[in-house]
Design a protein around this motif. Structure first.
Motif, short mmCIF file in Angstrom:
data_model
loop_
_atom_site.label_atom_id
_atom_site.label_comp_id
_atom_site.label_asym_id
_atom_site.label_seq_id
_atom_site.Cartn_x
_atom_site.Cartn_y
_atom_site.Cartn_z
N GLN A 124 0.81 -1.22 0.00
CA GLN A 124 0.00 0.00 0.00
C GLN A 124 0.85 1.28 0.00
OE1 GLN A 124 -3.01 -0.46 -0.73
NE2 GLN A 124 -2.92 -2.65 -0.33
N LEU A 125 2.15 1.15 0.20
CA LEU A 125 3.01 2.34 0.23
C LEU A 125 2.88 3.16 -1.04
CD1 LEU A 125 6.27 0.92 1.87
CD2 LEU A 125 4.50 2.34 2.93
N SER A 126 2.68 2.52 -2.17
CA SER A 126 2.58 3.26 -3.43
C SER A 126 1.31 4.09 -3.52
CB SER A 126 2.70 2.32 -4.62
OG SER A 126 1.68 1.37 -4.59
N SER A 127 0.39 3.94 -2.56
CA SER A 127 -0.81 4.78 -2.52
C SER A 127 -0.46 6.20 -2.07
CB SER A 127 -1.84 4.21 -1.54
OG SER A 127 -2.21 2.92 -1.91
N ARG A 132 5.61 7.29 -3.88
CA ARG A 132 5.66 7.00 -5.32
C ARG A 132 6.69 7.88 -6.03
NH1 ARG A 132 0.33 6.87 -5.63
NH2 ARG A 132 0.16 8.97 -6.43
N LYS A 133 6.72 9.17 -5.69
CA LYS A 133 7.63 10.11 -6.35
C LYS A 133 9.08 9.91 -5.95
CE LYS A 133 4.09 13.63 -6.91
NZ LYS A 133 3.55 14.90 -6.41
N ASN A 134 9.31 9.38 -4.74
CA ASN A 134 10.68 9.25 -4.23
C ASN A 134 11.11 7.80 -4.03
OD1 ASN A 134 11.30 12.19 -3.63
ND2 ASN A 134 9.36 11.92 -2.57
N TYR A 164 3.13 5.63 7.94
CA TYR A 164 2.13 4.89 8.69
C TYR A 164 1.07 4.38 7.72
CZ TYR A 164 4.17 7.36 12.65
OH TYR A 164 5.05 7.86 13.58
N VAL A 165 0.84 3.07 7.71
CA VAL A 165 -0.23 2.47 6.93
C VAL A 165 -1.25 1.94 7.93
CG1 VAL A 165 -0.87 0.69 5.24
CG2 VAL A 165 1.36 1.83 5.06
N GLY A 184 -2.78 10.18 2.51
CA GLY A 184 -3.71 9.73 1.50
C GLY A 184 -4.58 8.60 2.03
N ILE A 185 -5.29 7.98 1.11
CA ILE A 185 -6.18 6.87 1.45
C ILE A 185 -5.81 5.71 0.54
CG2 ILE A 185 -8.57 6.09 1.45
CD1 ILE A 185 -9.38 9.03 1.89
N TRP A 186 -5.63 4.54 1.13
CA TRP A 186 -5.28 3.36 0.32
C TRP A 186 -6.44 2.41 0.15
CZ3 TRP A 186 -5.92 -1.38 2.45
CH2 TRP A 186 -5.93 -1.47 3.85
#
Length: 187
Positions: A124-127, A132-134, A164-165, A184-186
């Protein structure tokens, strides 16, 4: 010659043995036509049983073998499509629609949603836009399970921070000096 020998043994009366040995060597990839049909039917039954709770697109991504196993386990317990779906959701929480509205059932309560394991949380980190940018510069240094979240400590160059997820569907990142890096929201 070797292929001819394999073909004749497959077509002989030992075909069930050949089938079971081939399926055991590739259990995660190969399922019988009957299992595939059963999995497709269960996907349909799950969505039809409660279209507001189950995501058909996410269910289509779940391997047939997982659906068949959950169906068999659920049937042994006298279960229905909802029970089967909840069993599948333990491994694949994304099959539950997160945008459900308030209803009389407790199934929409956050406490009833399945908790992520470390691998699912990491997916879910890519959410998170910041991640995503780094991504190429971020190194995850440790993973810690909280009571209702996963904490991923990371370094990016000279900076350190935590992502934190949360099981509620929220995701956020802060640097070690307290600067918010994004949220954000995953789910």
């Amino acid at each position: 010659m070797k292929q001819a020998g394999q073909l004749s043994s497959t077509s002989s009366s030992s075909s069930s043995t050949a089938t079971s040995s081939s399926s055991s060597s590739t259990t995660t990839k190969t399922v019988s036509a009957a299992d595939k049909k059963e999995a497709e039917q269960m996907r349909t039954n799950i969505v039809q049983s409660d279209p507001d709770s189950w995501d058909s697109a996410a269910l289509a991504q779940v391997p047939d073998s997982v659906i068949v196993a959950a169906t068999k386990k659920s049937n042994d317990m006298g279960g229905d499509p909802g029970t089967t779906a909840n069993m599948i959701a333990e491994q694949y929480p994304n099959i539950k629609k997160g945008n459900s509205t308030n209803s009389d059932t407790d199934s929409t309560d956050v406490g009833d949603k399945p908790y992520l394991n470390a691998d699912e949380a990491k997916q879910q980190l890519s959410s998170l836009d910041y991640y995503r940018k780094n991504r190429s510069e971020i190194e995850i240094t440790s993973t810690t399970k909280g009571t209702d979240d996963w904490k991923f400590n990371f370094t990016k160059g000279n900076m350190t921070g935590t992502i934190y997820v949360e099981n509620t569907g929220l995701i956020s990142a802060t640097s070690s000096d307290g600067k918010e890096l994004g949220s954000g929201i995953w789910r």
